[in-house]
Design a protein around this motif. Structure first.
Motif, PDB file in Angstrom:
ATOM      1  N   VAL A   6       0.842  -1.205   0.000  1.00 21.15           N
ATOM      2  CA  VAL A   6       0.000   0.000   0.000  1.00 21.15           C
ATOM      3  C   VAL A   6       0.873   1.249   0.000  1.00 21.15           C
ATOM      4  CG1 VAL A   6      -1.603   1.370   1.388  1.00 21.15           C
ATOM      5  CG2 VAL A   6      -2.015  -1.067   1.058  1.00 21.15           C
ATOM      6  N   LEU A   7       1.910   1.252   0.827  1.00 25.88           N
ATOM      7  CA  LEU A   7       2.796   2.415   0.883  1.00 25.88           C
ATOM      8  C   LEU A   7       3.478   2.639  -0.464  1.00 25.88           C
ATOM      9  CD1 LEU A   7       4.444   2.135   4.422  1.00 25.88           C
ATOM     10  CD2 LEU A   7       2.249   3.114   3.739  1.00 25.88           C
ATOM     11  N   ALA A   8       3.855   1.553  -1.132  1.00 25.10           N
ATOM     12  CA  ALA A   8       4.467   1.684  -2.455  1.00 25.10           C
ATOM     13  C   ALA A   8       3.477   2.279  -3.450  1.00 25.10           C
ATOM     14  CB  ALA A   8       4.964   0.319  -2.942  1.00 25.10           C
ATOM     15  N   ALA A   9       2.214   1.876  -3.362  1.00 24.64           N
ATOM     16  CA  ALA A   9       1.194   2.432  -4.259  1.00 24.64           C
ATOM     17  C   ALA A   9       0.986   3.917  -3.997  1.00 24.64           C
ATOM     18  CB  ALA A   9      -0.117   1.674  -4.082  1.00 24.64           C
ATOM     19  N   VAL A  10       0.973   4.295  -2.731  1.00 19.53           N
ATOM     20  CA  VAL A  10       0.821   5.706  -2.377  1.00 19.53           C
ATOM     21  C   VAL A  10       1.997   6.515  -2.904  1.00 19.53           C
ATOM     22  CG1 VAL A  10       0.841   7.319  -0.423  1.00 19.53           C
ATOM     23  CG2 VAL A  10      -0.665   5.309  -0.380  1.00 19.53           C
ATOM     24  N   GLU A  11       3.198   5.979  -2.778  1.00 16.29           N
ATOM     25  CA  GLU A  11       4.385   6.676  -3.271  1.00 16.29           C
ATOM     26  C   GLU A  11       4.350   6.823  -4.798  1.00 16.29           C
ATOM     27  OE1 GLU A  11       7.591   4.417  -1.584  1.00 16.29           O
ATOM     28  OE2 GLU A  11       7.468   5.457   0.354  1.00 16.29           O
ATOM     29  N   GLU A  12       3.841   5.784  -5.473  1.00 16.37           N
ATOM     30  CA  GLU A  12       3.720   5.846  -6.932  1.00 16.37           C
ATOM     31  C   GLU A  12       2.725   6.928  -7.361  1.00 16.37           C
ATOM     32  OE1 GLU A  12       1.812   3.105 -10.523  1.00 16.37           O
ATOM     33  OE2 GLU A  12       2.553   2.122  -8.705  1.00 16.37           O
ATOM     34  N   LEU A  13       1.609   7.026  -6.657  1.00 18.28           N
ATOM     35  CA  LEU A  13       0.558   7.974  -7.039  1.00 18.28           C
ATOM     36  C   LEU A  13       0.912   9.414  -6.686  1.00 18.28           C
ATOM     37  CD1 LEU A  13      -2.607   5.938  -6.044  1.00 18.28           C
ATOM     38  CD2 LEU A  13      -1.989   6.648  -8.356  1.00 18.28           C
ATOM     39  N   THR A  14       1.610   9.601  -5.571  1.00 24.69           N
ATOM     40  CA  THR A  14       1.918  10.957  -5.118  1.00 24.69           C
ATOM     41  C   THR A  14       3.270  11.463  -5.605  1.00 24.69           C
ATOM     42  OG1 THR A  14       2.940  10.180  -3.055  1.00 24.69           O
ATOM     43  CG2 THR A  14       0.556  10.622  -3.020  1.00 24.69           C
ATOM     44  N   GLY A  15       4.152  10.532  -5.942  1.00 29.28           N
ATOM     45  CA  GLY A  15       5.504  10.921  -6.299  1.00 29.28           C
ATOM     46  C   GLY A  15       6.361  11.292  -5.107  1.00 29.28           C
ATOM     47  N   HIS A  16       5.900  10.926  -3.905  1.00 30.22           N
ATOM     48  CA  HIS A  16       6.641  11.246  -2.687  1.00 30.22           C
ATOM     49  C   HIS A  16       6.776  10.005  -1.815  1.00 30.22           C
ATOM     50  CE1 HIS A  16       6.356  15.579  -3.458  1.00 30.22           C
ATOM     51  NE2 HIS A  16       5.071  15.396  -3.726  1.00 30.22           N
ATOM     52  N   ALA A  17       7.881   9.922  -1.079  1.00 30.94           N
ATOM     53  CA  ALA A  17       8.060   8.851  -0.112  1.00 30.94           C
ATOM     54  C   ALA A  17       7.097   9.034   1.061  1.00 30.94           C
ATOM     55  CB  ALA A  17       9.499   8.831   0.396  1.00 30.94           C
ATOM     56  N   VAL A  18       6.739   7.932   1.689  1.00 29.67           N
ATOM     57  CA  VAL A  18       5.897   7.975   2.881  1.00 29.67           C
ATOM     58  C   VAL A  18       6.795   7.855   4.109  1.00 29.67           C
ATOM     59  CG1 VAL A  18       4.026   6.872   4.155  1.00 29.67           C
ATOM     60  CG2 VAL A  18       3.966   6.901   1.652  1.00 29.67           C
TER      61      VAL A  18
END
Length: 330
Positions: free
Chosen positions: A263-275
């Motif tokens: 999930v964190l990887a998907a969020v990083e892909e969509l936002t362009g930012h690290a979590v």
């Protein structure tokens, strides 16, 4: 026992408890869009609670919607339920971690006692159908495979115990020889989407990626969940309101198990930012994996999930950025 519901037909009048909440507000919007007159009940009053006002923004001025600020533990319910074709009981005190210790009395009052009051009122005024929002947490630890409703529940938190008790009350009422109310309990698997509660993973991860507080990550991130988009849950709930069943317990999940790290990887892909994360110990009651076998819901409701995780997270991100008081990440 026969119940007069029309499979697939739109409801003329319905009540939604927990209407100012995450799932409840989406359900209200969907019912109104279908032409249903809706009474929404919640102890969070949009006049004084900005979060409730935001979630119900699309409903409050709708001519078919009436909001009632009331506490289900104490308020008279029969008048609210009169002429309702279905009551959607989505009000609950949520959260596994907060249910341990002194607050358990509040969980039993909100999730068990209030549910019994709702069911009794449905019987009193002959509401033909109650749809109850249960939780996949009732299963407890599983073998990691797809979990069917035939699996014996083994709740591992006080919250899960309270939701299972609510289910059993629904079945007890529906099973009475003199009952007029049919009941369908939906075991919801990790619901996400726009308007999600602030304490839920995907919203916290998006906020962290966009410059908010770091994400508190409990455990190593290997925990797996069946993340289910809120729109798919609403479709299941509305189908359950008219399905030709007297009583049923149904899994509502996407049927895909995804790890927290994924999930964190998907969020990083969509936002362009690290979590950014704060690593914390695993918490009691947090099970290792959930995965729904939703074949019974397919059979009885004609329901199947439609929303892939990346698509759903993208919609949640769009909602979050559109509704931030300032540009997220600024």
């Amino acid at each position: 026992m026969q119940h007069n519901t029309t499979p697939g037909g739109a409801l003329s009048r319905a009540v939604v408890t927990g209407a100012a909440g995450f799932i409840g507000s989406h359900l209200v919007d969907a019912l109104l869009a279908a032409g249903t007159t809706v009474v929404g009940v919640d102890r969070r009053d949009p006049r004084t609670d900005p979060g409730a006002a935001a979630r119900l923004a699309g409903a409050l001025d709708h001519p078919g919607f009436t909001f009632v600020a009331a506490d289900l533990r104490t308020c008279p319910l029969q008048a609210l339920f009169l002429q309702a074709e279905a009551v959607f009981h989505f009000a609950a005190l949520p959260g596994v971690r907060g249910s341990w210790g002194e607050r358990f009395a509040e969980y039993t009052a909100c999730n068990v006692f209030a549910t019994e009051r709702v069911l009794a009122a449905c019987e009193d005024v002959r509401v033909p159908r109650l749809v109850y929002a249960s939780s996949s947490s009732v299963y407890g630890t599983t073998n990691g495979g797809a979990t069917g409703e035939e699996i014996t529940p083994n709740p591992e938190s006080p919250y899960a115990v309270s939701k299972l008790a609510g289910e059993q009350l629904c079945l007890a009422h529906a099973g009475k020889a003199t009952s007029t109310v049919a009941a369908v309990a939906l075991r919801l698997f990790t619901v996400y989407g726009p308007r999600q509660r602030d304490d839920m993973l995907i919203g916290r991860a998006l906020t962290a990626a966009l410059g908010g507080p770091a994400l508190d990550l409990y455990g190593d991130g290997g925990q797996r969940r069946d993340f289910t988009y809120v729109g798919d849950v609403v479709r299941a709930a509305t189908a359950a309101a008219t399905a030709p069943v007297t009583m049923a317990v149904l899994n509502i999940g996407a049927g895909v198990s995804t790890s927290v790290l994924e999930v964190l990887a998907a969020v990083e892909e969509l936002t362009g930012h690290a979590v950014p994360v704060n690593q914390l110990p695993a918490q009691a009651g947090d099970v290792e994996a959930t995965l729904a076998d939703h074949s019974r819901a397919a059979d009885l409701l004609g329901w199947a999930p439609r929303t892939a995780l990346l698509q759903g997270i993208s919609r949640q991100l769009a909602h979050l950025t559109a509704n931030s008081p300032q540009p997220v990440g600024a």
